[in-house]
Design a protein around this motif. Structure first.
Motif, PDB file in Angstrom:
ATOM      1  N   ALA A 590       0.866  -1.176   0.000  1.00  0.00           N
ATOM      2  CA  ALA A 590       0.000   0.000   0.000  1.00  0.00           C
ATOM      3  C   ALA A 590       0.901   1.224   0.000  1.00  0.00           C
ATOM      4  O   ALA A 590       1.825   1.331   0.819  1.00  0.00           O
ATOM      5  CB  ALA A 590      -0.905  -0.003   1.221  1.00  0.00           C
ATOM      6  N   VAL A 591       0.638   2.147  -0.929  1.00  0.00           N
ATOM      7  CA  VAL A 591       1.423   3.380  -1.031  1.00  0.00           C
ATOM      8  C   VAL A 591       0.623   4.487  -0.356  1.00  0.00           C
ATOM      9  O   VAL A 591      -0.428   4.898  -0.849  1.00  0.00           O
ATOM     10  CB  VAL A 591       1.707   3.737  -2.493  1.00  0.00           C
ATOM     11  CG1 VAL A 591       2.522   5.028  -2.573  1.00  0.00           C
ATOM     12  CG2 VAL A 591       2.425   2.593  -3.199  1.00  0.00           C
ATOM     13  N   GLY A 592       1.105   4.963   0.797  1.00  0.00           N
ATOM     14  CA  GLY A 592       0.457   6.057   1.488  1.00  0.00           C
ATOM     15  C   GLY A 592       1.137   7.373   1.182  1.00  0.00           C
ATOM     16  O   GLY A 592       2.104   7.433   0.415  1.00  0.00           O
ATOM     17  N   ALA A 593       0.642   8.435   1.800  1.00  0.00           N
ATOM     18  CA  ALA A 593       1.223   9.757   1.564  1.00  0.00           C
ATOM     19  C   ALA A 593       2.660   9.833   2.045  1.00  0.00           C
ATOM     20  O   ALA A 593       3.474  10.561   1.474  1.00  0.00           O
ATOM     21  CB  ALA A 593       0.385  10.817   2.261  1.00  0.00           C
ATOM     22  N   SER A 594       2.985   9.066   3.084  1.00  0.00           N
ATOM     23  CA  SER A 594       4.345   9.125   3.615  1.00  0.00           C
ATOM     24  C   SER A 594       4.926   7.761   3.957  1.00  0.00           C
ATOM     25  O   SER A 594       6.061   7.684   4.423  1.00  0.00           O
ATOM     26  CB  SER A 594       4.377  10.006   4.875  1.00  0.00           C
ATOM     27  OG  SER A 594       3.481   9.502   5.855  1.00  0.00           O
ATOM     28  N   THR A 595       4.169   6.693   3.731  1.00  0.00           N
ATOM     29  CA  THR A 595       4.657   5.360   4.099  1.00  0.00           C
ATOM     30  C   THR A 595       4.341   4.328   3.018  1.00  0.00           C
ATOM     31  O   THR A 595       3.408   4.488   2.228  1.00  0.00           O
ATOM     32  CB  THR A 595       4.023   4.880   5.423  1.00  0.00           C
ATOM     33  OG1 THR A 595       2.592   4.824   5.262  1.00  0.00           O
ATOM     34  CG2 THR A 595       4.380   5.800   6.573  1.00  0.00           C
ATOM     35  N   LEU A 596       5.130   3.261   3.031  1.00  0.00           N
ATOM     36  CA  LEU A 596       4.865   2.046   2.265  1.00  0.00           C
ATOM     37  C   LEU A 596       4.634   0.921   3.260  1.00  0.00           C
ATOM     38  O   LEU A 596       5.388   0.788   4.234  1.00  0.00           O
ATOM     39  CB  LEU A 596       6.056   1.684   1.377  1.00  0.00           C
ATOM     40  CG  LEU A 596       6.466   2.671   0.278  1.00  0.00           C
ATOM     41  CD1 LEU A 596       7.775   2.220  -0.363  1.00  0.00           C
ATOM     42  CD2 LEU A 596       5.383   2.765  -0.776  1.00  0.00           C
ATOM     43  N   ARG A 603       6.794 -11.607   4.136  1.00  0.00           N
ATOM     44  CA  ARG A 603       6.854 -10.954   5.449  1.00  0.00           C
ATOM     45  C   ARG A 603       6.261  -9.545   5.374  1.00  0.00           C
ATOM     46  O   ARG A 603       6.342  -8.875   4.348  1.00  0.00           O
ATOM     47  CB  ARG A 603       8.292 -10.869   5.941  1.00  0.00           C
ATOM     48  CG  ARG A 603       8.925 -12.214   6.233  1.00  0.00           C
ATOM     49  CD  ARG A 603      10.268 -12.027   6.893  1.00  0.00           C
ATOM     50  NE  ARG A 603      10.911 -13.301   7.177  1.00  0.00           N
ATOM     51  CZ  ARG A 603      12.111 -13.432   7.752  1.00  0.00           C
ATOM     52  NH1 ARG A 603      12.793 -12.326   8.074  1.00  0.00           N
ATOM     53  NH2 ARG A 603      12.617 -14.631   7.975  1.00  0.00           N
ATOM     54  N   ARG A 604       5.718  -9.116   6.513  1.00  0.00           N
ATOM     55  CA  ARG A 604       5.172  -7.767   6.586  1.00  0.00           C
ATOM     56  C   ARG A 604       6.318  -6.763   6.632  1.00  0.00           C
ATOM     57  O   ARG A 604       7.340  -6.985   7.290  1.00  0.00           O
ATOM     58  CB  ARG A 604       4.296  -7.600   7.828  1.00  0.00           C
ATOM     59  CG  ARG A 604       3.020  -8.452   7.794  1.00  0.00           C
ATOM     60  CD  ARG A 604       1.967  -7.910   8.739  1.00  0.00           C
ATOM     61  NE  ARG A 604       1.534  -6.558   8.397  1.00  0.00           N
ATOM     62  CZ  ARG A 604       0.652  -6.271   7.434  1.00  0.00           C
ATOM     63  NH1 ARG A 604       0.111  -7.243   6.705  1.00  0.00           N
ATOM     64  NH2 ARG A 604       0.310  -5.028   7.207  1.00  0.00           N
ATOM     65  N   VAL A 605       6.112  -5.646   5.926  1.00  0.00           N
ATOM     66  CA  VAL A 605       7.132  -4.594   5.873  1.00  0.00           C
ATOM     67  C   VAL A 605       6.459  -3.245   6.029  1.00  0.00           C
ATOM     68  O   VAL A 605       5.273  -3.075   5.738  1.00  0.00           O
ATOM     69  CB  VAL A 605       7.923  -4.647   4.547  1.00  0.00           C
ATOM     70  CG1 VAL A 605       8.767  -5.904   4.462  1.00  0.00           C
ATOM     71  CG2 VAL A 605       6.972  -4.542   3.354  1.00  0.00           C
ATOM     72  N   HIS A 606       7.272  -2.283   6.469  1.00  0.00           N
ATOM     73  CA  HIS A 606       6.781  -0.917   6.655  1.00  0.00           C
ATOM     74  C   HIS A 606       7.985   0.007   6.557  1.00  0.00           C
ATOM     75  O   HIS A 606       9.033  -0.246   7.177  1.00  0.00           O
ATOM     76  CB  HIS A 606       6.120  -0.775   8.038  1.00  0.00           C
ATOM     77  CG  HIS A 606       5.421   0.545   8.237  1.00  0.00           C
ATOM     78  ND1 HIS A 606       6.078   1.696   8.611  1.00  0.00           N
ATOM     79  CD2 HIS A 606       4.114   0.883   8.104  1.00  0.00           C
ATOM     80  CE1 HIS A 606       5.214   2.686   8.714  1.00  0.00           C
ATOM     81  NE2 HIS A 606       4.010   2.216   8.410  1.00  0.00           N
ATOM     82  N   ALA A 607       7.846   1.085   5.758  1.00  0.00           N
ATOM     83  CA  ALA A 607       8.985   1.997   5.560  1.00  0.00           C
ATOM     84  C   ALA A 607       8.475   3.335   5.057  1.00  0.00           C
ATOM     85  O   ALA A 607       7.337   3.449   4.576  1.00  0.00           O
ATOM     86  CB  ALA A 607       9.970   1.397   4.558  1.00  0.00           C
ATOM     87  N   PRO A 608       9.303   4.389   5.128  1.00  0.00           N
ATOM     88  CA  PRO A 608       8.920   5.691   4.562  1.00  0.00           C
ATOM     89  C   PRO A 608       8.739   5.586   3.054  1.00  0.00           C
ATOM     90  O   PRO A 608       9.448   4.836   2.380  1.00  0.00           O
ATOM     91  CB  PRO A 608      10.103   6.598   4.916  1.00  0.00           C
ATOM     92  CG  PRO A 608      10.787   5.916   6.060  1.00  0.00           C
ATOM     93  CD  PRO A 608      10.600   4.447   5.831  1.00  0.00           C
ATOM     94  N   ALA A 609       7.783   6.337   2.537  1.00  0.00           N
ATOM     95  CA  ALA A 609       7.543   6.336   1.087  1.00  0.00           C
ATOM     96  C   ALA A 609       8.551   7.225   0.384  1.00  0.00           C
ATOM     97  O   ALA A 609       9.033   8.197   0.939  1.00  0.00           O
ATOM     98  CB  ALA A 609       6.131   6.821   0.808  1.00  0.00           C
TER      99      ALA A 609
END
Length: 609
Positions: A590-596, A603-609
């Motif tokens: 999912a591409v958010g305004a400030s995160t991916l 595996r689950r991932v989360h990072a700055p966009a």
């Protein structure tokens, strides 16, 4: 539809008003005004000018002519008065608006030079041959399309309307023509609005003013550190690269929209006169240029060659949109050149070389002498000789209200031009707009420039400087040398590098979206730097196997992010994408305004966009 014939004499008495007939929405009316081809009478023939009028509701204030640029743009087609009536009447209350196609454009005897129209970025020697052929294609009438002819046509339309004074708003070449009219017919000018000012005397034969001022315009792109993620010295790198390409042209493979690759070659002339110059209008070029230049200086020319090719593709316009025949006939008539109009073709190369060699040191700014090929003198070298004819009037300029706009990023009509013209009028007022390139009123996202027009028309004092306009898309960060050189961040490993690649790809795709919207001709699909496509539609786009980093592809739909409390510009995009490729950790994000966020490699991932 009534015809107004024989309106050729520059100082003829006002004629009875031409009758207009309804021809479009919102009260649009049209007429044809016939003018002599040659006002001296030596060459017979007439030109039928297509004129459109949008009457003003309410209390009338006057008549305002809207003058498009080029030369070669058809003003009636460019302004579409009927379709834009609501906005135009709001912007210019009380004014009856006039837009007519200048001779040689649109529906006023369109000039066609098919080969030159289809290949505007050919090598200079081929362009010179096409210019010569264009002169032959137009024939003997080519002698009657100068700026003076266009100014006389404006006055013929004025007299056909039965009015004594007119206001004029010009953009780019339209400013040159508007000031030429003011110099030639000063007693008939009520006021002027000049946006992105061209010298009324014509372009410098070697484009010296453009070359000298270009570094300032380019530096404005990176004001406030906007380019720091790509380069710390954009102007210095661009100058170095352009001079290097002039000595050693570059060539390489770029991806095609249909799949596969093509070889693209570019010289310093191609680069500076194409992608660089057009970055003052094309938001996508402006966003990608700093990173592409930085990569090219380090031997990675693919992003730069892609921009050169995309710019070439979108620069090809129809004659109806911008007639290269009329452009050439006007520019090559106007001069000034190192030769007289009647000089035989065989003598011109020597005169051109002599004028070049006599240029003082520093005349071309930071660029080599090769950059003088950007000027109209090399372009017009083989235009057929012709007899001398009267130029524009010598004034004096009228003492009327004049509002002048300059974009700090303007590379083709530098801000210094605007300041010089504003200073020549006793009531001249200059409004400078940071963050904006060419055509200020159409690209200032703050609304300050348009507000300045309203203040000025109501008798107030407009601001001399506007707030910086946001860019449609901010400059992107550096192109990575490879997938392996990407920083994996806190996620680490292949997943971390994949996240970094996706973030870069989404930002670069946003720049390609901007490119598709703001090129001279809009394109629906663009190939990614390493393949795949982006298809833009309004404020959204669809990616299919799109690759900015070799070995990483993304597919999915993204739409413009619209925060509630502020402007959506510079544009950011949100949505969802699928990730694959030979180097990538596969998955969905999912591409958010400030995160991916999402799953990569299971595996689950989360990072700055």
């Amino acid at each position: 539809m009534a015809l107004c014939a024989a309106l050729g004499a520059p100082n003829a008495a006002p004629a009875a008003r031409t009758l207009f007939a309804p021809c479009g929405a919102n009260g649009l009316q049209c007429a044809t005004v016939n003018v002599p081809l040659d006002r001296s009478g030596a060459t017979p023939g007439t030109v039928s000018l297509h004129v459109e009028e949008l009457p003003a509701p309410g209390i009338p204030r006057g008549v305002l002519f809207l003058i498009a640029g080029g030369p070669g743009q058809a003003s009636a087609g460019a302004f579409t008065l009927g379709a834009n009536a609501l906005d135009l009447r709001s912007e210019y209350p009380g004014y009856t608006l006039i837009a007519f196609d200048p001779r040689g454009t649109g529906r006023s005897g369109l000039l066609r030079c098919p080969e030159l129209q289809a290949d505007p970025f050919a090598a200079l020697t081929r362009v010179q041959a096409l210019v010569a052929k264009c002169g032959t294609e137009i024939g003997a009438s080519r002698d009657f399309y100068s700026t003076r002819d266009h100014a006389d046509d404006i006055d013929a339309v004025r007299r056909a309307l039965g009015v004594d004074k007119i206001a004029l708003e010009g953009t780019s070449y339209g400013t040159q023509l508007s000031v030429a009219y003011a110099l030639t017919y000063p007693s008939h000018v009520e006021r002027l609005i000049l946006d992105s000012v061209a010298d009324p005397a014509g372009r410098d034969p070697f484009a010296l003013d453009d070359l000298q001022q270009m570094p300032k315009g380019l530096a404005s792109l990176c004001s406030g550190g906007l380019c720091r993620a790509a380069t710390s010295n954009f102007v210095g790198e661009l100058v170095k690269l352009a001079n290097r390409m002039a000595a050693h042209p570059v060539a390489g493979k770029v991806a095609k929209q249909s799949g596969g690759t093509r070889t693209v070659r570019a010289t310093g002339f191609d680069f500076l006169g194409g992608a660089v110059l057009d970055s003052d209008l094309n938001a996508g070029l402006a966003a990608e240029l700093p990173a592409a230049v930085h990569a090219a200086l380090r031997g990675r020319t693919r992003p730069l060659l892609r921009l050169v090719q995309l710019d070439r593709q979108t620069a090809i316009t129809s004659a109806e949109d911008l007639s290269m025949g009329l452009f050439t006939a006007t520019v090559c008539d106007d001069g000034p050149f190192p030769w007289a109009p009647e000089t035989p073709l065989g003598q011109r190369p020597g005169l051109l070389a002599g004028a070049r060699s006599a240029l003082p040191k520093g005349s071309t700014g930071p660029f080599g002498i090769w950059a003088t090929d950007l000027g109209p003198a090399p372009f017009c070298l083989r235009w057929p000789p012709q007899a001398r004819r009267p130029g524009i009037g010598s004034g004096p300029l009228p003492n009327v209200p004049v509002l002048v706009f300059a974009g700090e990023r303007d590379l083709r009509t530098p801000a210094t031009n605007a300041a010089a013209i504003a200073a020549r009028f006793p009531q001249g007022r200059l409004v400078t707009v940071p963050g904006v390139g060419h055509s200020v009123l159409g690209t200032d996202f703050t609304g300050c420039a348009q507000t300045a027009v309203s203040i000025w028309l109501s008798g107030g004092v407009p601001p001399s400087r506007c707030p910086r306009s946001p860019m449609l898309v901010n400059p992107i960060g550096a192109f990575p040398a490879s997938f392996a050189t990407l920083k994996p961040g806190r996620t680490g490993g292949v997943r971390g590098r994949t996240l970094a690649a996706v973030a870069k790809t989404v930002r670069e795709a946003a720049a390609s979206w901007a490119f598709s919207l703001t090129g001279f001709t809009q394109v629906q699909a663009i190939a990614g730097p390493y393949g795949g496509t982006i298809r833009a539609s309004g404020t959204s786009f669809v990616l299919k196997g799109y690759s900015t980093v070799a070995g990483v592809r993304i597919s999915g739909s993204l739409r413009l992010y619209r925060p509630e409390a502020r402007s959506p510009l510079p544009a950011r995009f949100v949505g969802s994408v699928r990730v694959d490729g030979t180097k990538a950790a596969h998955g969905r994000l999912a591409v958010g305004a400030s995160t991916l966020s999402g799953r990569l490699g299971g595996r689950r991932v989360h990072a700055p966009a």
